[in-house]
Design a protein around this motif. Structure first.
Motif, PDB file in Angstrom:
ATOM      1  N   SER A  79     -12.020 -11.040 -17.981  1.00 39.77           N
ATOM      2  CA  SER A  79     -12.175 -10.824 -19.421  1.00 39.77           C
ATOM      3  C   SER A  79     -11.730  -9.434 -19.856  1.00 39.77           C
ATOM      4  CB  SER A  79     -13.627 -11.058 -19.842  1.00 39.77           C
ATOM      5  OG  SER A  79     -14.501 -10.142 -19.184  1.00 39.77           O
ATOM      6  N   HIS A  80     -11.739  -8.496 -18.936  1.00 39.98           N
ATOM      7  CA  HIS A  80     -11.252  -7.146 -19.240  1.00 39.98           C
ATOM      8  C   HIS A  80     -10.762  -6.507 -17.945  1.00 39.98           C
ATOM      9  CE1 HIS A  80     -15.132  -6.112 -17.512  1.00 39.98           C
ATOM     10  NE2 HIS A  80     -14.744  -4.854 -17.436  1.00 39.98           N
ATOM     11  N   THR A  81      -9.954  -5.470 -18.086  1.00 39.49           N
ATOM     12  CA  THR A  81      -9.410  -4.764 -16.926  1.00 39.49           C
ATOM     13  C   THR A  81      -9.988  -3.359 -16.875  1.00 39.49           C
ATOM     14  OG1 THR A  81      -7.329  -6.001 -17.065  1.00 39.49           O
ATOM     15  CG2 THR A  81      -7.306  -3.957 -15.780  1.00 39.49           C
ATOM     16  N   PRO A  82     -10.776  -3.041 -15.861  1.00 37.13           N
ATOM     17  CA  PRO A  82     -11.347  -1.697 -15.752  1.00 37.13           C
ATOM     18  C   PRO A  82     -10.272  -0.634 -15.549  1.00 37.13           C
ATOM     19  CG  PRO A  82     -12.494  -3.270 -14.326  1.00 37.13           C
ATOM     20  CD  PRO A  82     -11.252  -3.947 -14.802  1.00 37.13           C
ATOM     21  N   ASP A  83     -10.614   0.586 -15.891  1.00 35.32           N
ATOM     22  CA  ASP A  83      -9.719   1.728 -15.702  1.00 35.32           C
ATOM     23  C   ASP A  83      -9.903   2.270 -14.290  1.00 35.32           C
ATOM     24  OD1 ASP A  83      -8.135   3.955 -15.837  1.00 35.32           O
ATOM     25  OD2 ASP A  83      -9.345   5.023 -17.320  1.00 35.32           O
ATOM     26  N   HIS A  84      -9.239   1.650 -13.340  1.00 36.81           N
ATOM     27  CA  HIS A  84      -9.376   2.081 -11.945  1.00 36.81           C
ATOM     28  C   HIS A  84      -8.695   3.428 -11.711  1.00 36.81           C
ATOM     29  CE1 HIS A  84     -11.152  -1.651 -10.468  1.00 36.81           C
ATOM     30  NE2 HIS A  84     -10.268  -2.312 -11.205  1.00 36.81           N
ATOM     31  N   VAL A  85      -7.550   3.636 -12.323  1.00 42.51           N
ATOM     32  CA  VAL A  85      -6.825   4.890 -12.119  1.00 42.51           C
ATOM     33  C   VAL A  85      -7.632   6.069 -12.657  1.00 42.51           C
ATOM     34  CG1 VAL A  85      -4.749   6.187 -12.725  1.00 42.51           C
ATOM     35  CG2 VAL A  85      -4.573   3.766 -12.117  1.00 42.51           C
ATOM     36  N   GLY A  86      -8.289   5.870 -13.787  1.00 46.28           N
ATOM     37  CA  GLY A  86      -9.054   6.959 -14.383  1.00 46.28           C
ATOM     38  C   GLY A  86     -10.411   7.179 -13.759  1.00 46.28           C
ATOM     39  N   ALA A  87     -10.781   6.338 -12.798  1.00 44.33           N
ATOM     40  CA  ALA A  87     -12.114   6.430 -12.213  1.00 44.33           C
ATOM     41  C   ALA A  87     -12.231   7.500 -11.141  1.00 44.33           C
ATOM     42  CB  ALA A  87     -12.518   5.078 -11.620  1.00 44.33           C
ATOM     43  N   GLY A  88     -11.121   8.122 -10.758  1.00 44.22           N
ATOM     44  CA  GLY A  88     -11.187   9.163  -9.739  1.00 44.22           C
ATOM     45  C   GLY A  88      -9.854   9.393  -9.076  1.00 44.22           C
TER      46      GLY A  88
ATOM     47  N   VAL B 156       0.816  -1.222   0.000  1.00 44.68           N
ATOM     48  CA  VAL B 156       0.000   0.000   0.000  1.00 44.68           C
ATOM     49  C   VAL B 156       0.846   1.266   0.000  1.00 44.68           C
ATOM     50  CG1 VAL B 156      -1.665   1.328   1.366  1.00 44.68           C
ATOM     51  CG2 VAL B 156      -2.053  -1.113   0.935  1.00 44.68           C
ATOM     52  N   PRO B 157       1.912   1.378   0.798  1.00 42.16           N
ATOM     53  CA  PRO B 157       2.725   2.603   0.751  1.00 42.16           C
ATOM     54  C   PRO B 157       3.362   2.856  -0.617  1.00 42.16           C
ATOM     55  CG  PRO B 157       3.182   1.384   2.768  1.00 42.16           C
ATOM     56  CD  PRO B 157       2.352   0.492   1.891  1.00 42.16           C
TER      57      PRO B 157
ATOM     58  N   GLU C 178      -6.314   5.481  -2.380  1.00 36.98           N
ATOM     59  CA  GLU C 178      -6.991   5.063  -1.150  1.00 36.98           C
ATOM     60  C   GLU C 178      -7.981   3.933  -1.433  1.00 36.98           C
ATOM     61  OE1 GLU C 178      -5.938   5.892   1.780  1.00 36.98           O
ATOM     62  OE2 GLU C 178      -4.448   7.028   0.646  1.00 36.98           O
ATOM     63  N   ARG C 179      -8.565   3.937  -2.610  1.00 36.31           N
ATOM     64  CA  ARG C 179      -9.444   2.818  -2.971  1.00 36.31           C
ATOM     65  C   ARG C 179      -8.645   1.528  -3.089  1.00 36.31           C
ATOM     66  NH1 ARG C 179     -11.164   3.124  -7.710  1.00 36.31           N
ATOM     67  NH2 ARG C 179     -10.393   5.154  -8.410  1.00 36.31           N
ATOM     68  N   PHE C 180      -7.429   1.624  -3.624  1.00 33.78           N
ATOM     69  CA  PHE C 180      -6.576   0.437  -3.683  1.00 33.78           C
ATOM     70  C   PHE C 180      -6.278  -0.056  -2.272  1.00 33.78           C
ATOM     71  CE2 PHE C 180      -2.427  -1.600  -3.508  1.00 33.78           C
ATOM     72  CZ  PHE C 180      -2.569  -2.592  -4.454  1.00 33.78           C
ATOM     73  N   ALA C 181      -5.968   0.852  -1.360  1.00 35.71           N
ATOM     74  CA  ALA C 181      -5.684   0.461   0.021  1.00 35.71           C
ATOM     75  C   ALA C 181      -6.883  -0.244   0.643  1.00 35.71           C
ATOM     76  CB  ALA C 181      -5.303   1.689   0.848  1.00 35.71           C
TER      77      ALA C 181
END
Length: 205
Positions: free
Chosen positions: A76-85, A28-29, A90-93
């Motif tokens: 089947s696909h990889t969402p754009d988590h970085v572009g989501a906000g 996480v860090p 912190e969402r990754f954490a």
């Protein structure tokens, strides 16, 4: 992967949830410290830049929560988590915290899980591998230090056995590159990286 290639249970008996908790403390860090201007940087994982690798790892962390609960996962696909906000770090954490909880739940390591019906502990070790090796990738790509907790010998023991079991099939499917030679005296972690096809001495350009 062929089920027959994956049926060997890692020798280490430390609970996967505990091992993931140790890995998460280091992961996480690193992700939190990635700056926006580093997202296009190359990584030791040749198929991904930093942004793509964060999205991949984020997706793995989310989907393997479902696998811990013996539910279906969708790769089947990889969402754009970085572009989501802007709060993706912190969402990754939070998702990583949920991953640890999912694999710490009673019964998570029992039986089989996933579309291929692999042993649940083996599947748990697969996400442990990603949360360790891909975080090293990200740290190297962004100029950060990263080492697994030296006190958590179970992590390296478990991962080393899991990689040895998975490597032949993983290379056939393109998940691992060919192993990289390492010098005498290389650490266990350097040998683990080399077995997955990474150069332990890789530095960002």
């Amino acid at each position: 992967m062929d089920k027959s290639d994956m049926d060997t249970k890692p020798a280490d008996s430390d609970p996967v949830g505990e091992l993931l908790g140790v890995a998460a403390e280091r992961a996480v860090p690193v992700v939190r410290a990635i700056t926006d201007d580093q997202l296009t940087a190359r990584t030791p994982c040749a198929d991904y830049d930093v942004r793509e690798l964060v999205d991949h790892l984020f997706h793995v962390v989310v989907q393997f929560q479902a696998l811990a609960a013996k539910k279906s996962a969708d790769f089947s696909h990889t969402p754009d988590h970085v572009g989501a906000g802007a709060d993706w770090r912190e969402r990754f954490a939070e998702e990583t915290k949920q991953l640890v909880a999912a694999w710490s739940a009673p019964g998570a390591e029992e039986g089989t899980t996933g579309a291929m019906g692999l042993p649940a502990r083996t599947v748990g070790c697969m996400v442990l591998l990603d949360l360790t090796v891909h975080v090293w990738d990200l740290a190297r790509a962004t100029g950060q230090e990263y080492r697994p907790d030296p006190a958590a010998t179970g992590v390296l023991h478990t991962l080393g056995q899991a990689v040895a079991d998975m490597a032949p099939t993983a290379r056939k499917m393109g998940f691992f590159a060919d192993p990289v030679p390492v010098p005498d005296g290389a650490s266990d972690f350097e040998r683990l990286l080399a077995e997955t096809g990474r150069d332990p001495g890789w530095n960002r350009p």
